[in-house]
Structure formats: C-alpha cells, structure tokens
Write an enzyme that holds these catalytic residues in place. Structure first.
Site, short mmCIF file in Angstrom:
data_model
loop_
_atom_site.label_atom_id
_atom_site.label_comp_id
_atom_site.label_asym_id
_atom_site.label_seq_id
_atom_site.Cartn_x
_atom_site.Cartn_y
_atom_site.Cartn_z
N ASP A 66 8.13 -45.00 -2.78
CA ASP A 66 8.51 -45.34 -2.38
C ASP A 66 9.81 -46.74 -3.23
O ASP A 66 10.99 -46.51 -2.73
CB ASP A 66 9.17 -45.78 -0.51
CG ASP A 66 8.83 -44.64 -0.12
OD1 ASP A 66 9.78 -43.75 -0.01
OD2 ASP A 66 7.89 -44.65 1.16
O1 IFM Z 1 4.58 -42.55 0.30
C1 IFM Z 1 4.88 -43.75 0.33
C2 IFM Z 1 4.81 -43.28 2.22
O2 IFM Z 1 5.94 -41.82 1.89
C3 IFM Z 1 5.04 -44.43 2.80
N1 IFM Z 1 4.42 -44.79 2.51
C4 IFM Z 1 4.27 -45.72 1.35
C5 IFM Z 1 3.36 -44.97 0.21
C6 IFM Z 1 4.40 -45.60 -0.88
O3 IFM Z 1 5.04 -45.93 -1.45
#
Ligand code: IFM
Length: 803
Positions: free
Chosen positions: A494
C-alpha cells in the site's frame, strides 16, 4: 519476564501477569454484536458497525492502568469503612495474590485473588446473541466472614465513535439514562443516544437485586468531577445516587449487596450489556440470561461451535509449537480476521480506518475455507459486488451500505484511483473455494458489478465466472512500457505510491498466479479454447518479467514512471524487495536457476533471526515521489520492517522448490507461540500473529505491533498446511505433497474434505524433504499424489510414504 502459558488441553492461553507490555486482547461475539476484551477486563463493544454503532468507550491510546470501557469493583466491609478493589487489577491497581486471564475460544475468563476474595468472571457473547454476558462467581477464601458488595461499571460512548471525540457540544447533551424497575429489586439501566433520526437504546442489568445505581460519571467519580476511576468517591457511600442522567458522560454502575459471605461461601451474579431498538424487544433475552442455566447452556454452545470448527483439520507433527498454532490459535485467528476484517482491533477502530478491504478480505476468506467454506464463499460473494465492470475492484467497502471507495488513493490527487492487485485476489479466492467444495455451480451465480444507475440499480450483472474473466482482462489491457501491469495507486504494498506510468512486478506475478488458476479451471471445465488463451497470456507475462526484471541475483520490484528500477542493485535504498522474489516462484515465472538465486538473495539480504524483512535497505527520509513507505524510519513497517504477511509467501516458494529445512526455519522463526520467553522484547500476544515486527535496521528490532487482524493469519495457515504439510484441495481430490524438515520422521493430519474424513499418516523413512513414492487409501495403493474425490460420508485411512 513471562506473562503466561499455553494450556493446550483447554485450548487457552493463560495470562498470569495483568501488566502485559501492551494490552493483550481476545475477541467475543461477531461484528453483529461483539468486540474485544483485554487482559484486565476492559472492553470495546459494538453492534454491526464499530465506527457508527460503538457501545462503550475504549480508548486504546490511554495508559495501561486506565479504566477502559468496563470494569468491576468489589467492596469489602460495612459503612464504617470499606476496602475497594477491582478483581481485574485495572483501575485500582491493588496487590493481587493470583491473576489468571484465560484467553479462550470466544470467551475471556478472569480468575483473581485479592484480599482473600476469589473472583471468577467469564465474559462472552452467546452465539448469534446481542448482549455481552459477564458471569461473576465470587468466593470468600478468608477464614472470617466478609460483607461484600459488587459494583460492575461501564462507560458509554456516543454510538458515533468519532463524534464522541470531536463534538463535545451536542454529544453530551443527547446522552440520557433511565432506570426500569422490575420485580424483586431487579433493575434495567437503559441509556439512550440520538443523532438526526437515529437513536439507540443500550441496557445494563443483572440477575440480582440492585439497591442503587449511577449513570453520571462525574457523580460516580466524585470530588466535583476530579475523582478518579482508581478511587471513585461514590463508593465510599453505602448507596449510589440513583441519578438518571439527562446529559453528560453516561455510565452504568449497579450496586449489588451480596451480604455476608462465610468462609468458603460462593455467590454468582450475571450481568448483561446489550443494545436494542426498543427495550421491550430485549426483555425476553434479558430474562433468559438471568437464569444461570441459560448462561451455562450458551457458553457450552459457544465451546461446541469452536470444537466443531477446529475439528475440520487437526495435525500432529513433531513440533509442539506448530501443532499448537495449527490446531488452535492460527485457525481461530483466521476466523476472527475473516469476521472482523480490519474493522476493530487495538490498531483499527472502525470503517474510516480501513474496514473491509477487497484485497484483505479475499485473502482472509482463503484462510477459513477448510473449516467453514460457505462462510468464505459468502465473503467472496460480497466482495464481487464491488468489482467494477471493467474488471478492476473498489478498494474498500462498508458491508452495511455496500458503498465502496478507492481507499487511500482518495487522498493523493495526482495518483491513479485504483489498485493494480485487488481484483486478482478474487480469482485466487474463488478457485480455492471451488477446489475445497467442488461447488462449480457457484461459477454460474449472477452477481452485479458495482456501477449503479440514478436509482441505485446495478448497471450490469455477470456470472461469477464473468467476474473472474473481467479481472484477468483488466490487467491484460492495463500494461506499461515494459509490458508489466501498471501499478495504479499501489499493489499489495500500500505504501509505494508512484506517479502514473509506474509498473508493478508483484502484480505481474499475481496476475501469473491468477492465470495459472484460470487455465487449470478452464481445463477442468473442458473449455480448451479459454485454457489456451489464459495459458497464452501467462506465457506473454512470463516473458516480460524475465526479460526486464531480472537484476542478476534477484527480481526488481517496480519500474517508476520514468522507467527507472526500484528494488534493484542500482538503488541506494530499497535495493531488494521480498515479494518480487517469492511471487516469481509462486507464479512459476522464475526459471529454476533464477528461483534458486532469488531465494538465496532473500536469505542473504532480507532474513533475520526474527523474520524476513519486506525490503532492504530502508529509506531514510521522506521522498514524496515514492509515497508512504518513506514516512517510516528504516526497519519499520513496509520500510524494511519484518512485515509478516510476506513471510509465508517465502515459505511457500521454498516449499515449491523442495527446501523443507529452509521453509520450516522461516515458519518457526515467526511462530508467536515461541515468543513466550522473549515477550519483553516482542510485546504482543504470543497466541496470534502480529502484522509487523521491527527489523534489524531499527533500534527496537524484534518489537511486534498490530496483532490479530492481518493477512498473516490466513497465509501462515495456508503455507503450513498446504505447503509444508502439503495437504491441498484440488478439483480432482486431495493432494498429498509434503515439504518437511529432513529430521521429521513423519506426521499425521485429520482433514475433513468433501463430506468425508481423511486420517492421513505421512511417513518419512528416508529423512527427505519432498517426494512421495507411495500412497495407500484404506490399504490399497493409488496412482499419483491425489486422493480421489470421496463418495462421501466416510472415514478414510491414508498412508503416504515419502521417498
Ligand atoms: O497489503 C496491505 C494490506 O492491504 C493492508 N495492510 C498493509 C499491507 C501491506 O501494505
């Protein structure tokens, strides 16, 4: 220092020191009604929506010793002088002689001894119930008789949890409490809150006569409002004020005079905290749960639910800590994560702070398919409703309104408004569901796409299969300069948010994995044309990845909008990212020699004794063009932290290459059940996976955070059962393909699959990691490594000999 121990027989973790380094919690109920309870009895409860229908006020940011949501006071003595304490330690912080918080399956049981008084409180929400029950048993262990009062206390929040913190004008003016008198001195303290045309009625009651009550916090704490929860002044009076608050900070405190308990005497009081539209509608339940027999029955039913759930897969390996996780805590966490998504934890407190994420929930669903496949399907179906007609997906949704949004991308105007990976996860989840159940009819189910007309009617419907096809086609047409998928706002990571034009190697691999699934599905359905098409797409992407992304000893992670590499030896920071390595193996894109090299690089550059880092070296300073990743110091979260969600993907990749010893080492080094002796460094609960551990570039290397609601739960479970133990559902049957440490002589698994039960005994006489030479089904040797689909309803014995 040790804070507790595992009791595998009771399927509990028992906390023996209430002063855990951070709050340690457990979930009760479901999102329909429930929340979490911490190791000192503090609780956060909600009904349906943690952000917009919160019931009690739990503020995690407050210090550990502060009152949070709910507690219980006990008063010893008469009006001539009281000793007041909480059997939960918080908020009175008295000296305790014994403290046990039993973290059970769907319940918390706190047993303590203070001043010769033993209190045992079982806290749970009945299955499908709408109230929290606290079943309190209190025993006088002193030689002398004692006079005891029991005062359970809750503090309400306005149901709109954010408004409670941001509007101190009308919120307190709307909060109102009223008492309802019932027969034999019993009472129901009701509490109302209003907003626009909405209102809520909370109720707090017990099965014992209540001599007085309080509903105003200021009056309860006393000293003109400067009293404390540690020592509330009102408890120095024989009775509470019986004040029905018509504004202010509403609480519920119920005075129970238990009378004189002789030495050894025991009394039981049951409290209920619930919410209803109209109090009349709750009366039946209130009366039901005043009967201890109903409470016993409800607790037994809850325990039975969990017994049944866990019985679907039971393993026995030479590793006790692994057994503990795979038989109890990991599947429990998968179910909790599936239920609560990213809605409510100590770290996530309602919809705006994540809620249901398309990508997260698709992966969560995969973690429960072996135990509750139809619940997994329901979740997947819900997600499909927010897939767009072009095949991409909305990033987050509110399951109550089914409104969806584009996640954090809304906050950065100059970045794309979709994520390149979301829609691809659903392909993996749907295929996993069908392999588990054989319910191919699901593919024909019609589900609307997200777009609506002016009357809020869906513009288009499509079968589940059509949804999957569009997911694939979206990525196929959304490619950048190197023929790799455009990044969109982000992919799984993200926090790397690059300007439009950037490409994602992770999404390329995820697309590859989805294409493998689609090809296999089409072959199974006998659609050779589609199978060929998807295989063709796969080959094209495989070529692109191998042509542009191999960096000599590992795969790069991104191309930015200018075509520069990220995750390359050419970079000063962020030279290598783990997901580009593991997923190149999982997708099958990496040729064998590159796969081996990439995983060696992971081991050399990213592995630590406490887990595998997401990337290395960490960025050391904010770089707006890279986005959120650079807001963390090196070693934290996505910036070189041990982001646990990514670890099982390396385990899977190692297992696919046959490296059982390495895969198992990676499994073991993050097993929370093995952190029990190093909790002062690790800090989080040893009975569930956290989302992240600080990496070795950070001074607090080893410190865990964000426990419970993480994709780590689903993937650690899948990596262990499907890849280490190698028991994998497929369209044609149950595959037995273990990849284990060479010093294991074998293991057993009891697995429910397609209405049958398989007692699988794997033997490893030659001390190898991978390879099965013979499989016997009820004593008869079968061809290959797949146990065929059973006729159903039967118990089968399977013996697999590795070699
Ligand atoms: O993949 C994401 C998830 O959707 C939300 N928490 C952080 C992860 C890595 O960025």
């Amino acid at each position: 220092m040790k804070y507790g121990y595992f009791d595998d027989l009771q399927k509990e973790y028992v906390i023996t020191e209430p002063r855990t380094p951070v709050a340690w919690i457990n979930y009760i109920g479901t999102i329909d009604f429930g929340g979490f309870v911490d190791q000192t009895g503090g609780a956060l409860l909600c009904k349906g929506d943690p952000a917009l229908n919160r019931i009690i006020k739990y503020i995690p940011q407050l210090p550990g010793g502060e009152f949070k949501g709910e507690t219980l006071y006990i008063r010893i003595g008469g009006a001539s002088g009281y000793k007041i304490f909480s059997p939960f330690y918080v908020p009175t912080l008295d000296h305790y002689d014994r403290y046990e918080c039993h973290v059970g399956l769907g319940y918390m049981k706190i047993i303590s001894e203070f001043y010769g008084i033993e209190t045992e409180v079982t806290i749970f929400v009945p299955l499908n119930g709408f109230c929290e029950i606290r079943d309190i048993c209190i025993t006088n262990l002193n030689k002398e008789p004692v006079q005891l009062d029991l005062i359970p206390v809750i503090e309400y929040t306005h149901f709109d949890a954010l408004k409670q913190l941001t509007n101190a004008d009308w919120v307190p003016q709307t909060m109102q409490s009223k008492i309802i008198e019932e027969a034999e001195g019993r009472k129901i303290l009701t509490q109302y809150a209003f907003m626009n045309r909405e209102h809520r009625v909370n109720y707090f009651t017990s099965n014992h006569p209540i001599s007085s009550f309080e509903s105003d916090r200021k009056k309860f704490l006393g000293n003109h409002g400067y009293g404390t929860w540690k020592s509330p002044e009102s408890l120095n009076q024989d009775e509470l004020s019986n004040y029905e608050a018509l504004r202010g900070d509403n609480i519920g405190a119920l005075m129970h005079h238990l009378g004189v308990l002789q030495s050894g005497d025991r009394k039981r009081v049951i409290t209920q905290l619930g919410q209803t539209a109209k109090i009349d509608e709750a009366i039946k339940d209130i009366h039901k749960y005043r009967d201890p027999k109903s409470v016993d029955k409800a607790l037994a039913a809850l325990k039975q639910f969990w017994e049944d759930y866990l019985s679907k897969a039971v393993v026995n390996t030479p590793d006790a800590a692994m057994n503990r996780m795979l038989n109890i805590h990991n599947p429990r966490q998968c179910y909790i994560t599936k239920n609560w998504a990213r809605y409510l934890s100590l770290y996530q407190l309602g919809f705006g702070a994540r809620g249901i994420g398309f990508r997260d929930s698709a992966q969560d669903a995969m973690g429960i398919l072996g135990h509750a496949p139809e619940e997994g399907r329901e979740l997947v179906e819900m997600l499909l409703h927010v897939q767009n007609r072009n095949g991409s997906a909305m990033h987050q949704l509110n399951p109550l309104t089914m409104e969806a949004n584009a996640g954090d991308s809304r906050e950065m105007e100059d970045r794309p408004k979709y994520y390149s990976d979301d829609h691809l996860w659903i392909v993996l989840a749907v295929c996993a569901y069908m392999k588990e159940t054989g319910n191919m009819g699901f593919l024909s189910k019609k589900i609307p796409f997200y777009e609506k007309d002016r009357e809020e009617k869906p513009l288009e419907w499509g079968t589940v299969l059509e949804h999957l096809r569009r997911a694939i086609e979206f990525t196929r047409q959304d490619l950048g300069a190197h023929g790799l998928p455009l990044l969109g706002f982000a992919d799984w990571n993200d926090t790397v948010n690059l300007p439009y034009g950037a490409e994602s190697v992770f999404t390329a691999n995820l697309y590859g994995a989805a294409l493998k699934e689609m090809t296999e599905l089409m072959e199974y359905l006998g659609d050779a044309v589609s199978a060929r098409k998807y295989h063709g797409y796969y080959q094209e992407m495989k070529q692109n990845v191998n042509q542009c992304c191999w960096d000599g000893a590992w795969y790069i992670r991104y191309f930015d909008d200018k075509g520069d590499k990220i995750g390359s030896k050419e970079n000063d920071k962020g030279k290598i990212y783990v997901n580009a390595q593991s997923w190149s193996v999982i997708s099958g894109f990496a040729p064998y020699d590159r796969a081996v090299k990439a995983l060696i690089s992971v081991n050399k550059l990213l592995n630590t004794t406490k887990g595998i880092k997401l990337s290395y070296p960490g960025y050391s300073g904010y770089e707006p063009e890279k986005g959120g990743i650079t807001t963390y110091p090196p070693g934290a979260k996505e910036n070189g932290g041990i982001f646990l969600h990514s670890n099982p993907w390396v385990i899977i990749a190692e297992a696919m290459l046959g490296n059982g010893n390495q895969a198992y080492t990676y499994y073991t080094q993050i097993n929370p059940a093995l952190k029990n002796n190093i909790i002062d460094e690790y800090e989080c609960e040893p009975y569930c996976y956290p989302q992240n551990i600080l990496g070795d570039e950070h001074p607090q290397f080893g410190l865990a955070r964000n426990s419970w609601l993480s994709g780590t739960a689903s993937w650690m479970y899948q990596s262990a059962v499907k890849y280490l133990l190698g028991i994998r559902p497929s369209y044609g049957g149950l595959i037995i393909d273990p990849c284990i440490p060479t010093d294991w002589q074998g293991f057993t698994v009891t697995r429910h699959f397609r209405n049958a039960v398989f007692n699988i005994n794997v033997k490893n006489p030659e001390g190898i990691s991978k390879g099965v030479k013979q499989i016997f089904l009820n004593g008869n040797e079968i061809e290959g490594q797949t146990i065929p689909i059973p006729d159903g309803g039967t118990i089968y014995d399977v013996e697999a000999i590795m070699g």
